[in-house]
Design an enzyme around this catalytic site. Sequence first.
Site, PDB file in Angstrom:
ATOM      1  N   ASP A  90     -12.144 -71.876   1.795  1.00  0.00           N
ATOM      2  CA  ASP A  90     -11.693 -71.448   0.475  1.00  0.00           C
ATOM      3  C   ASP A  90     -12.012 -72.456  -0.620  1.00  0.00           C
ATOM      4  OD1 ASP A  90     -10.589 -69.014   0.167  1.00  0.00           O
ATOM      5  OD2 ASP A  90      -8.518 -69.608   0.507  1.00  0.00           O
ATOM      6  N   TYR A 117      -9.744 -77.718  12.584  1.00  0.00           N
ATOM      7  CA  TYR A 117      -9.334 -78.037  11.220  1.00  0.00           C
ATOM      8  C   TYR A 117      -8.323 -79.171  11.251  1.00  0.00           C
ATOM      9  CZ  TYR A 117     -11.417 -73.826   9.137  1.00  0.00           C
ATOM     10  OH  TYR A 117     -12.303 -72.875   8.688  1.00  0.00           O
TER      11      TYR A 117
END
Length: 279
Positions: A60, A124
Amino acid sequence: MVSVPSRYLVFFQYFGTKYSGVMETSNDQTVVGVQNYLEKAAQKLKPTAPIKFHISSRTDAGVHALCNAAHLDIQRAPGKPAFNEKQLIYALNHHLKPEPICILSAHRVSSSFHARFSALSRTYVYRLLVGCSHHTEVPVFERDLCWAPVGGYLNIPAMQEAAQFLLGTHDFSTFRSHNSDTPFQSPVRTILQLDIQPSSGLLSHHYEHRGLEFWEVKFRSRSFLYRQVRRMVGTLVAVGQGKLRPHHLKELLEMKDARALPPYAMAPPSGLFLQAVEY
């Protein structure tokens, strides 16, 4: 005679603050995607057909990547040999200047390889800063690279207890984005690893007297739902702040409803890094 295109897997990193995300956007926007810059650089290699980056992991706006991956096909003029890996890395990085984007490595792969669908797992890391009572206390060199939750204190053992409920295979409907553009995608995912560990900050030994602590929340899965990691981190931080109890994680999972997640349980993009894509 038409030459056969060569397919490459490239690993690349970027500082995500100035981009709309990793995915391509229309060039007339004020802020565009990392992919726009990658493909613009690739066109300067003078291919005979436009080059498209097929990106492994969507990130994002404001999210960073220590290492993302993509595959691309390069068709050169007849008689011109395929780029070797070193040539491709050097040429792309030359044309990417001065953007905070860097090609780390390149590998020739078969024409059946796909950067997204061939990936075995993605990792992540979310960076948290504890000890700041106000956002103005975040060190200059750490701005846009971590989240300092309000209050400056987190109950890490409670967060670690709550994290155990997220491990394994679950329906993660509660942790998917309301605005997900893939409503028909299965919400079932398997979290292979979830650790909350102390970490170090950039130049942190120069301000040890300030009592700041860095923590990393690491997640590994084959794939994640849109904004799932940020919603899981936001919920774990809510536990650390005492807004939720560890067992609430189990209850939220069982609700299977994105509307059940408290509005404060969404971590900002700045602390999130895609660390690795494994093949």
